[in-house]
Scaffold this motif. Structure first.
Motif, PDB file in Angstrom:
ATOM      1  N   ALA A 215       0.827  -1.207   0.000  1.00 32.30           N
ATOM      2  CA  ALA A 215       0.000   0.000   0.000  1.00 32.30           C
ATOM      3  C   ALA A 215       0.863   1.259   0.000  1.00 32.30           C
ATOM      4  O   ALA A 215       0.568   2.239  -0.706  1.00 32.30           O
ATOM      5  CB  ALA A 215      -0.934  -0.006   1.212  1.00 32.30           C
ATOM      6  N   VAL A 216       1.940   1.245   0.786  1.00 28.02           N
ATOM      7  CA  VAL A 216       2.852   2.396   0.805  1.00 28.02           C
ATOM      8  C   VAL A 216       3.518   2.557  -0.562  1.00 28.02           C
ATOM      9  O   VAL A 216       3.614   3.675  -1.089  1.00 28.02           O
ATOM     10  CB  VAL A 216       3.932   2.212   1.897  1.00 28.02           C
ATOM     11  CG1 VAL A 216       4.931   3.372   1.856  1.00 28.02           C
ATOM     12  CG2 VAL A 216       3.291   2.118   3.270  1.00 28.02           C
ATOM     13  N   GLU A 217       3.971   1.463  -1.139  1.00 29.64           N
ATOM     14  CA  GLU A 217       4.625   1.506  -2.447  1.00 29.64           C
ATOM     15  C   GLU A 217       3.691   2.072  -3.509  1.00 29.64           C
ATOM     16  O   GLU A 217       4.073   2.973  -4.281  1.00 29.64           O
ATOM     17  CB  GLU A 217       5.090   0.099  -2.830  1.00 29.64           C
ATOM     18  CG  GLU A 217       5.870   0.027  -4.125  1.00 29.64           C
ATOM     19  CD  GLU A 217       6.396  -1.381  -4.366  1.00 29.64           C
ATOM     20  OE1 GLU A 217       7.549  -1.661  -4.007  1.00 29.64           O
ATOM     21  OE2 GLU A 217       5.626  -2.200  -4.930  1.00 29.64           O
ATOM     22  N   VAL A 218       2.462   1.566  -3.558  1.00 29.99           N
ATOM     23  CA  VAL A 218       1.482   2.037  -4.540  1.00 29.99           C
ATOM     24  C   VAL A 218       1.167   3.512  -4.301  1.00 29.99           C
ATOM     25  O   VAL A 218       1.041   4.305  -5.247  1.00 29.99           O
ATOM     26  CB  VAL A 218       0.205   1.180  -4.467  1.00 29.99           C
ATOM     27  CG1 VAL A 218      -0.910   1.790  -5.310  1.00 29.99           C
ATOM     28  CG2 VAL A 218       0.488  -0.246  -4.926  1.00 29.99           C
ATOM     29  N   ALA A 219       1.054   3.903  -3.026  1.00 29.50           N
ATOM     30  CA  ALA A 219       0.747   5.294  -2.695  1.00 29.50           C
ATOM     31  C   ALA A 219       1.845   6.230  -3.196  1.00 29.50           C
ATOM     32  O   ALA A 219       1.557   7.273  -3.810  1.00 29.50           O
ATOM     33  CB  ALA A 219       0.567   5.438  -1.183  1.00 29.50           C
ATOM     34  N   ILE A 220       3.093   5.887  -2.951  1.00 25.04           N
ATOM     35  CA  ILE A 220       4.201   6.748  -3.393  1.00 25.04           C
ATOM     36  C   ILE A 220       4.265   6.812  -4.911  1.00 25.04           C
ATOM     37  O   ILE A 220       4.453   7.891  -5.499  1.00 25.04           O
ATOM     38  CB  ILE A 220       5.529   6.245  -2.803  1.00 25.04           C
ATOM     39  CG1 ILE A 220       5.539   6.449  -1.286  1.00 25.04           C
ATOM     40  CG2 ILE A 220       6.716   6.969  -3.447  1.00 25.04           C
ATOM     41  CD1 ILE A 220       6.758   5.883  -0.585  1.00 25.04           C
ATOM     42  N   SER A 336      -9.156   1.103  -0.480  1.00 26.21           N
ATOM     43  CA  SER A 336      -9.708   0.662  -1.766  1.00 26.21           C
ATOM     44  C   SER A 336      -9.820  -0.855  -1.871  1.00 26.21           C
ATOM     45  O   SER A 336     -10.620  -1.365  -2.661  1.00 26.21           O
ATOM     46  CB  SER A 336      -8.831   1.182  -2.916  1.00 26.21           C
ATOM     47  OG  SER A 336      -7.569   0.513  -2.940  1.00 26.21           O
ATOM     48  N   ASP A 337      -9.030  -1.597  -1.073  1.00 20.52           N
ATOM     49  CA  ASP A 337      -9.053  -3.058  -1.153  1.00 20.52           C
ATOM     50  C   ASP A 337      -8.517  -3.644   0.152  1.00 20.52           C
ATOM     51  O   ASP A 337      -7.350  -4.052   0.234  1.00 20.52           O
ATOM     52  CB  ASP A 337      -8.213  -3.546  -2.335  1.00 20.52           C
ATOM     53  CG  ASP A 337      -8.440  -5.028  -2.655  1.00 20.52           C
ATOM     54  OD1 ASP A 337      -8.902  -5.756  -1.759  1.00 20.52           O
ATOM     55  OD2 ASP A 337      -8.121  -5.433  -3.794  1.00 20.52           O
ATOM     56  N   PRO A 338      -9.331  -3.688   1.207  1.00 16.47           N
ATOM     57  CA  PRO A 338      -8.860  -4.158   2.515  1.00 16.47           C
ATOM     58  C   PRO A 338      -8.247  -5.556   2.491  1.00 16.47           C
ATOM     59  O   PRO A 338      -7.264  -5.810   3.192  1.00 16.47           O
ATOM     60  CB  PRO A 338     -10.120  -4.108   3.382  1.00 16.47           C
ATOM     61  CG  PRO A 338     -10.935  -3.014   2.775  1.00 16.47           C
ATOM     62  CD  PRO A 338     -10.706  -3.153   1.295  1.00 16.47           C
ATOM     63  N   GLU A 339      -8.807  -6.454   1.707  1.00  9.85           N
ATOM     64  CA  GLU A 339      -8.257  -7.810   1.675  1.00  9.85           C
ATOM     65  C   GLU A 339      -6.825  -7.806   1.133  1.00  9.85           C
ATOM     66  O   GLU A 339      -5.942  -8.501   1.651  1.00  9.85           O
ATOM     67  CB  GLU A 339      -9.135  -8.723   0.814  1.00  9.85           C
ATOM     68  CG  GLU A 339     -10.545  -8.932   1.341  1.00  9.85           C
ATOM     69  CD  GLU A 339     -10.589  -9.801   2.582  1.00  9.85           C
ATOM     70  OE1 GLU A 339      -9.584 -10.482   2.878  1.00  9.85           O
ATOM     71  OE2 GLU A 339     -11.629  -9.804   3.269  1.00  9.85           O
ATOM     72  N   LYS A 340      -6.576  -7.020   0.099  1.00  7.73           N
ATOM     73  CA  LYS A 340      -5.263  -6.987  -0.540  1.00  7.73           C
ATOM     74  C   LYS A 340      -4.224  -6.299   0.324  1.00  7.73           C
ATOM     75  O   LYS A 340      -3.059  -6.731   0.387  1.00  7.73           O
ATOM     76  CB  LYS A 340      -5.368  -6.287  -1.897  1.00  7.73           C
ATOM     77  CG  LYS A 340      -4.059  -6.215  -2.675  1.00  7.73           C
ATOM     78  CD  LYS A 340      -4.282  -5.578  -4.037  1.00  7.73           C
ATOM     79  CE  LYS A 340      -2.995  -5.527  -4.844  1.00  7.73           C
ATOM     80  NZ  LYS A 340      -3.216  -4.947  -6.201  1.00  7.73           N
ATOM     81  N   TYR A 341      -4.631  -5.229   1.017  1.00  9.41           N
ATOM     82  CA  TYR A 341      -3.659  -4.399   1.710  1.00  9.41           C
ATOM     83  C   TYR A 341      -3.651  -4.595   3.224  1.00  9.41           C
ATOM     84  O   TYR A 341      -3.044  -3.806   3.946  1.00  9.41           O
ATOM     85  CB  TYR A 341      -3.904  -2.922   1.365  1.00  9.41           C
ATOM     86  CG  TYR A 341      -3.705  -2.614  -0.097  1.00  9.41           C
ATOM     87  CD1 TYR A 341      -2.456  -2.779  -0.689  1.00  9.41           C
ATOM     88  CD2 TYR A 341      -4.763  -2.185  -0.894  1.00  9.41           C
ATOM     89  CE1 TYR A 341      -2.265  -2.507  -2.041  1.00  9.41           C
ATOM     90  CE2 TYR A 341      -4.584  -1.913  -2.242  1.00  9.41           C
ATOM     91  CZ  TYR A 341      -3.335  -2.080  -2.811  1.00  9.41           C
ATOM     92  OH  TYR A 341      -3.143  -1.817  -4.155  1.00  9.41           O
ATOM     93  N   SER A 342      -4.276  -5.633   3.721  1.00  9.40           N
ATOM     94  CA  SER A 342      -4.257  -5.891   5.159  1.00  9.40           C
ATOM     95  C   SER A 342      -2.903  -6.466   5.566  1.00  9.40           C
ATOM     96  O   SER A 342      -2.075  -6.815   4.730  1.00  9.40           O
ATOM     97  CB  SER A 342      -5.363  -6.884   5.540  1.00  9.40           C
ATOM     98  OG  SER A 342      -4.963  -8.215   5.291  1.00  9.40           O
ATOM     99  N   THR A 343      -2.702  -6.589   6.872  1.00 10.47           N
ATOM    100  CA  THR A 343      -1.468  -7.200   7.374  1.00 10.47           C
ATOM    101  C   THR A 343      -1.643  -8.685   7.643  1.00 10.47           C
ATOM    102  O   THR A 343      -0.740  -9.329   8.189  1.00 10.47           O
ATOM    103  CB  THR A 343      -0.999  -6.518   8.674  1.00 10.47           C
ATOM    104  OG1 THR A 343      -1.982  -6.720   9.689  1.00 10.47           O
ATOM    105  CG2 THR A 343      -0.765  -5.039   8.458  1.00 10.47           C
ATOM    106  N   ARG A 344      -2.787  -9.242   7.276  1.00  9.48           N
ATOM    107  CA  ARG A 344      -2.981 -10.675   7.473  1.00  9.48           C
ATOM    108  C   ARG A 344      -2.016 -11.447   6.570  1.00  9.48           C
ATOM    109  O   ARG A 344      -1.919 -11.183   5.378  1.00  9.48           O
ATOM    110  CB  ARG A 344      -4.421 -11.077   7.152  1.00  9.48           C
ATOM    111  CG  ARG A 344      -4.723 -12.552   7.410  1.00  9.48           C
ATOM    112  CD  ARG A 344      -6.169 -12.871   7.043  1.00  9.48           C
ATOM    113  NE  ARG A 344      -6.506 -14.244   7.407  1.00  9.48           N
ATOM    114  CZ  ARG A 344      -6.270 -15.308   6.645  1.00  9.48           C
ATOM    115  NH1 ARG A 344      -5.707 -15.143   5.464  1.00  9.48           N
ATOM    116  NH2 ARG A 344      -6.598 -16.509   7.056  1.00  9.48           N
TER     117      ARG A 344
END
Length: 356
Positions: A215-220, A336-344
């Protein structure tokens, strides 16, 4: 956390970290019962590696470790060594220790000290420690084994690197784990135990924390592409975090003949799934905004100091403003996508005992 610096609010912001530690409370109590302590030992020595400001680790001590040790040895002194990098929030640690241990009056004859340095070095005298625990630390490394300018695919975390560069990272992490366990083996008493968890990967399981890093990578990348921040942000920053497979861990342990895997009915060394409290809450509330902000708070409490340091070195103007923009966009991406960007995801749970 092994070789990185956490934000001062890490313990308050990292709900997933607290979730991981809560998962192993009972097992840590079991090790407190099983680790070998002699009547002739002058004290019981414990080591908490990667303590940050201490709140999470001290909670484990007061809830899972001290009660068991006090039943075994009501009057024997207990010494705790808190270990982290030199730039750790040591004032916060000692304040929390004073409040959660000393001031309660429940744990007399408990003393504590701190060590700031590399986890790959010797920390205390040989054959003196009865129990060591370390949660979510051993996936961090201090520097890339290649030049950051060699990264050509906009990667800012190890999961996005090219296969040859991932191989170099894997080799470095194997070396780091070997050095870490060699030092801990020297410090443990015979019959002493070690419990560690760190990001792990398996064929059917993404590593813990990889979603938040992505998520950080995509955000930057988005902020760079739309011109909100300087491209230097993208090329200056990298999250030095790498998971291990269980095969890599086993190969390291096998090189140290006096360490054995702890095996009983309740525990085995393996890659298991770490929960994500933020994702569990999202499933109950369907509140994307709350999830996104929680995810951003969690990951930035971990990597923001490194981000700001990298931006300063790169000469990026308005470091705080840029970091704030990354936090806000990370929250948007995560939402935008909790399943993809969670820490699970996967963690290695490693239990070892010194046999000789």
């Amino acid at each position: 956390r092994c070789l990185g610096e956490m934000d001062n609010n890490y313990d308050e912001k990292s709900a997933p970290q607290a979730g991981i530690q809560a998962t192993f409370k009972e097992y840590l109590a079991n090790l407190s019962h099983d680790c070998k302590i002699s009547e002739t030992d002058s004290s019981i020595k414990l080591m908490s590696i990667g303590c940050s400001s201490g709140k999470n680790d001290i909670s484990l001590l007061t809830e899972s470790v001290f009660p068991v040790l006090r039943k075994r040895f009501p009057d024997k002194p207990i010494e705790v060594i808190f270990v982290d990098v030199p730039q750790n929030n040591w004032a916060g640690l000692f304040n929390n220790a004073a409040t959660m241990i000393t001031a309660t009056g429940k744990w007399p004859n408990v003393t504590y000290s701190a060590y700031g340095g590399s986890f790959l070095d010797s920390i205390t005298m040989a054959n003196t420690v009865h129990l060591i625990f370390s949660f979510s630390c051993l996936h961090w490394f201090s520097a890339l084994p290649f030049q950051q300018t060699d990264i050509t695919n906009r990667a800012m975390n190890t999961q996005s690197l090219s296969p040859p560069q991932r191989k170099q990272i894997d080799e470095q992490m194997t070396k780091n784990l070997t050095e870490f366990l060699q030092q801990r083996e020297k410090e443990l008493r015979v019959g002493g135990c070690l419990l560690a968890t760190f990001d792990g990967e398996a064929a059917d399981l993404v590593p813990n924390f990889s979603g938040a890093q992505l998520a950080v990578e995509v955000a930057i990348q988005k902020l760079v592409d739309d011109g909100t921040v300087d491209k230097k942000v993208e090329t200056a920053f990298f999250m030095n975090n790498a998971p291990r497979t269980i095969e890599q861990v086993q190969s390291v342990v096998q090189t140290i003949p006096t360490l054995e895997f702890i095996k009983d009915n309740s525990f085995e060394t393996k890659v298991t799934v770490a929960p994500c409290p933020l994702l569990n809450d999202f499933h109950a509330t369907k509140d994307n905004t709350k999830f996104g902000q929680g995810c951003a708070d969690t990951v930035m409490a971990t990597v923001r100091p490194s981000l700001e340091a990298a931006l300063e070195v790169a000469g990026v103007a308005n470091v705080k403003g840029v970091a704030d923009a990354v936090v806000a966009e990370t929250a948007n991406v995560s939402a935008s996508d909790p399943e993809k960007y969670s820490t699970r995801g996967g963690i290695v749970q490693l239990g070892l005992r010194k046999t000789a």
